[in-house]
Design a protein around this motif. Sequence first.
Motif, PDB file in Angstrom:
ATOM      1  N   LYS A 248      21.412 -26.748  12.817  1.00  0.00           N
ATOM      2  CA  LYS A 248      22.045 -25.655  12.988  1.00  0.00           C
ATOM      3  C   LYS A 248      21.909 -25.151  14.497  1.00  0.00           C
ATOM      4  O   LYS A 248      22.755 -24.365  14.886  1.00  0.00           O
ATOM      5  CB  LYS A 248      21.543 -24.405  11.927  1.00  0.00           C
ATOM      6  N   TYR A 249      20.622 -25.034  15.053  1.00  0.00           N
ATOM      7  CA  TYR A 249      20.460 -24.599  16.188  1.00  0.00           C
ATOM      8  C   TYR A 249      20.252 -25.787  17.346  1.00  0.00           C
ATOM      9  O   TYR A 249      19.363 -25.673  18.152  1.00  0.00           O
ATOM     10  CB  TYR A 249      19.395 -23.670  16.189  1.00  0.00           C
ATOM     11  N   GLY A 250      21.173 -26.482  17.205  1.00  0.00           N
ATOM     12  CA  GLY A 250      20.864 -28.081  17.980  1.00  0.00           C
ATOM     13  C   GLY A 250      20.662 -27.620  19.491  1.00  0.00           C
ATOM     14  O   GLY A 250      19.757 -28.372  20.067  1.00  0.00           O
ATOM     15  N   LEU A 251      21.588 -27.186  20.122  1.00  0.00           N
ATOM     16  CA  LEU A 251      21.484 -26.934  21.628  1.00  0.00           C
ATOM     17  C   LEU A 251      20.215 -26.209  22.033  1.00  0.00           C
ATOM     18  O   LEU A 251      19.790 -26.460  23.085  1.00  0.00           O
ATOM     19  CB  LEU A 251      22.754 -26.329  22.109  1.00  0.00           C
ATOM     20  N   TYR A 252      19.860 -25.274  21.175  1.00  0.00           N
ATOM     21  CA  TYR A 252      18.714 -24.602  21.463  1.00  0.00           C
ATOM     22  C   TYR A 252      17.493 -25.377  21.415  1.00  0.00           C
ATOM     23  O   TYR A 252      16.587 -25.284  22.322  1.00  0.00           O
ATOM     24  CB  TYR A 252      18.303 -23.288  20.417  1.00  0.00           C
ATOM     25  N   TYR A 253      17.414 -26.255  20.387  1.00  0.00           N
ATOM     26  CA  TYR A 253      16.061 -27.224  20.265  1.00  0.00           C
ATOM     27  C   TYR A 253      16.345 -28.417  21.316  1.00  0.00           C
ATOM     28  O   TYR A 253      15.159 -29.107  21.637  1.00  0.00           O
ATOM     29  CB  TYR A 253      16.220 -27.832  18.879  1.00  0.00           C
ATOM     30  N   LYS A 254      17.459 -28.670  21.568  1.00  0.00           N
ATOM     31  CA  LYS A 254      17.884 -29.963  22.793  1.00  0.00           C
ATOM     32  C   LYS A 254      17.070 -29.273  23.943  1.00  0.00           C
ATOM     33  O   LYS A 254      16.518 -30.175  24.681  1.00  0.00           O
ATOM     34  CB  LYS A 254      19.213 -30.065  22.834  1.00  0.00           C
TER      35      LYS A 254
END
Length: 279
Positions: A248-254
């Motif tokens: 859901k918050y992929g780019l944030y965790y990337k």
Amino acid sequence: MSKSIFKATKEEADNIVKLKDIPINETAYRGMNLARKILLLLLGFFFIGLNAYIMGVEMFPALRGDNNPNFNFIGKVSNSLKGLIEVLIFIWLLYLIINLIPKKNYSVHSLYLFSFMPVGLAAFLVIFFEIVYAVSVVNLGVWATIVIVFLGIIYIFRGLKNKYVDLYGKLYVKGSFRSERKDYFNFLTFFLVIAIFINTFTFKVGIKVEYNFFSIILSFLLLVWFWVISLETKYVFKLFLVNYYFHKYGLYYKEKFKICDSEWYGSRKAKRLAKKKRK
């Protein structure tokens, strides 16, 4: 608990999304390659799908012709559960085929894997249930086995509820919390198990086989089966929720976990994105 467990912000999701629970390593990244997915399909078909079919659908029903009453009962129970095993195997193979389709990024790939991997495991767990359930009925009796199954089902749902409450507390309360009400379930379980154990050596209500201490002990493996299922259910639910927020918050965790483009998108897509950026 008015707020859904799936509605946490990324700041709240940080309370459960930890690096140790996300498969971020070279082996996991390679899983996005088509060649690896084809290998997984072949291994999943031959080592899980085929073996589960042989053990759960063909082998135990074939034992119905044996003169041993234990084997006869195993075959009957297996015959009633083989439809479920066939459905699980079909879903497992369907998941493996769909897995060949390229995913948008690693977070989608990771969420997908943790969504379908338990299906293959479930097929084998049902097969083991066939065995321990049949052994329990033969040695402990029908009613005693029904009691154990009833307690086991309650134990699974209680464990899942407690895990839900624990994760909910970590998301929104910054710490797990549990109900302070007295719980007599464990005492009731202990009392009923002792009563069943005493019955096998004294009254033998519902028991129609010769006494065998070793087989009686094996009969209580049904309790162990439910305990394993409870642990597995809680673990899978936690990993699913963690990977749900990781996606859901992929780019944030990337950015947080410092995952490069080639690992996040795959080498081919990363090269295409790099070319677009240069233009």
